[in-house]
Design an enzyme around this catalytic site. Structure first.
Site, PDB file in Angstrom:
ATOM      1  CG  HIS A   1      -0.344   4.493   3.630  1.00 53.85           C
ATOM      2  ND1 HIS A   1      -1.020   4.363   5.006  1.00 53.85           N
ATOM      3  CD2 HIS A   1       0.079   3.490   3.278  1.00 53.85           C
ATOM      4  CE1 HIS A   1      -0.815   3.165   5.519  1.00 53.85           C
ATOM      5  NE2 HIS A   1      -0.008   2.430   4.356  1.00 53.85           N
TER       6      HIS A   1
ATOM      7  CB  CYS B   1      -1.131  -0.044   1.194  1.00 50.56           C
ATOM      8  SG  CYS B   1      -0.301  -0.215   2.908  1.00 50.56           S
TER       9      CYS B   1
HETATM   10  C1  2RA Z   1       1.326  -0.953   6.599  1.00 50.61           C
HETATM   11  N1  2RA Z   1       2.078  -1.244   4.183  1.00 50.61           N
HETATM   12  O1  2RA Z   1       1.044   0.069   6.435  1.00 50.61           O
HETATM   13  C2  2RA Z   1       1.783  -1.715   5.187  1.00 50.61           C
HETATM   14  C3  2RA Z   1       0.584  -2.743   5.198  1.00 50.61           C
HETATM   15  N2  2RA Z   1       0.990  -3.611   4.050  1.00 50.61           N
HETATM   16  O2  2RA Z   1       1.709  -1.511   7.599  1.00 50.61           O
END
Ligand code: 2RA
EC number: 1.2.1.11
Length: 356
Positions: A262, A137
């Site tokens: 994110h 991600c």
């Molecule tokens: C996280 N990218 O945010 C990782 C999950 N796949 O922990």
């Protein structure tokens, strides 16, 4: 289940891990996208078998993961832990199923393409193991914007810091943040060393430190020389998706008290001089990207507004002060949608188009 009118003859899709956090978003996406599938079969661990979930407005009973569960399936999306994918994706592929895997089990396998449809859709057709991998991600939250800039300017170096939401660590991550927020709400905590830690106690869930009223410079597990697995994923995956096997990439991954979406700051250096005007033109027209960049009006993407949306949002576009070949960007992407379920669904839809 009953097939809706006109679904006969369309490919059957299996969703493996249908009851998980990403699986839940996947069912929403499948219900919102064009209805291209015949049967959608929901598969999960034996303890979830028998549960009924809604997809495309229909109740579908979850079946237990088994070899027979893949009978008659053309495409299977896996949203399960690495070890489950490592075991079961080859079993499904051996039955002729095209597997789109959202775990880390196959991403760096040279015989498994790592696909972002806006960037390297062509790679999905070359899948000697019958498996296509979906990136992590954090990579996915920025790569569509980077891919568009790379196509025009030629990427030469990447320096990235992430601001990762707790849902990247699954339901346990979200529960941990919510529990800790309840413990610190209405207090004066955050004013002396260790006061937050004492208030939330030793159970910090999937994080090494309290995440409420805090930022934690860690995601994943320890790799060589102090790097985290998450940082290595971003580096390796960007290189593979962009076809730049020696691209210099420096990444620092940080967890922040955000539920979902994110964010990343990106310093991207290119082959030759860049202009902000050209960069903005590229970002404004790139499929899957929204340019939202008017700092004079206080306009730039933030997770609170981006969550629940599909695109990669880009703001704070600047040319580096000391390098006319480099750009600075702030990027946000919903880690459960484009960062996971949406990209997986888009890859599956590419494969489904081959059945028409
Ligand atoms: C996280 N990218 O945010 C990782 C999950 N796949 O922990």
């Amino acid at each position: 289940m009953t097939l809706g009118a006109g679904r006969a003859g369309r490919p059957t899709l299996a969703v493996v891990g249908a009851t998980g956090a990403v699986g839940t978003v996947m069912l929403q996406i499948l219900s919102q996208h064009a209805d291209i599938w015949g049967e959608i079969r929901l598969i999960a661990s034996p303890r979830s078998a028998g549960r009924k979930l809604t997809v495309r407005g229909e109740q579908v009973e979850v079946v237990a993961l088994s070899e027979e569960a893949f009978d008659g399936v053309q495409v299977a999306m896996f949203d399960v832990p690495d070890e489950v994918s490592a075991q079961w994706a080859p079993i499904a592929a051996a039955k002729g199923v095209v597997v789109v895997d959202n775990s880390g089990a196959f991403r760096m396998d040279p015989e498994v393409p790592l696909v972002v449809p806006e960037v390297n859709a062509h790679a999905a057709r070359m899948r000697p193991r019958g498996i296509i991998a979906n990136p992590n991600c954090t990579t996915l939250s920025m790569i569509v914007a980077l891919g568009a800039l790379h196509a025009e300017f030629g990427l030469r170096e990447l320096v990235v810091s992430s601001y990762q939401a707790v849902s990247g660590a699954g339901r346990a991550g979200v529960e941990t943040l919510r529990r800790q927020l309840a413990m610190v709400a209405g207090t004066e905590l955050g004013t002396s060393p260790g006061d937050v830690r004492r208030a939330v106690g030793d159970d910090t869930g999937p994080f090494p430190e309290p995440v409420a009223l805090n930022v934690v410079p860690w995601a994943g597990s320890l790799r060589e020389d102090g790097w985290s697995s998450e940082e290595m994923k971003v580096r390796d995956e960007c290189r593979k998706i962009l076809g730049l096997s020696r691209l210099p990439v420096a990444v620092t991954c940080v967890r922040v008290p955000v539920v979902t979406t994110h964010s990343l700051t990106v310093h991207a250096r290119f082959e030759s001089e860049v202009t902000v005007d050209k960069a903005r033109e590229i970002l404004a027209t790139a499929p899957g990207v929204v340019l939202f960049d008017n700092p004079a009006a206080g306009e730039f993407p933030t997770p609170a507004d981006v969550v629940g949306t599909d695109p990669t949002w880009v703001g704070r576009v600047r040319r580096a002060l000391d390098d006319p070949t480099a750009l600075e960007l702030f990027v946000c992407g919903d880690n459960l949608r484009k960062g996971s379920a949406l990209n997986t669904a888009q890859i599956a839809e590419l494969v489904a188009a081959e059945y028409r």
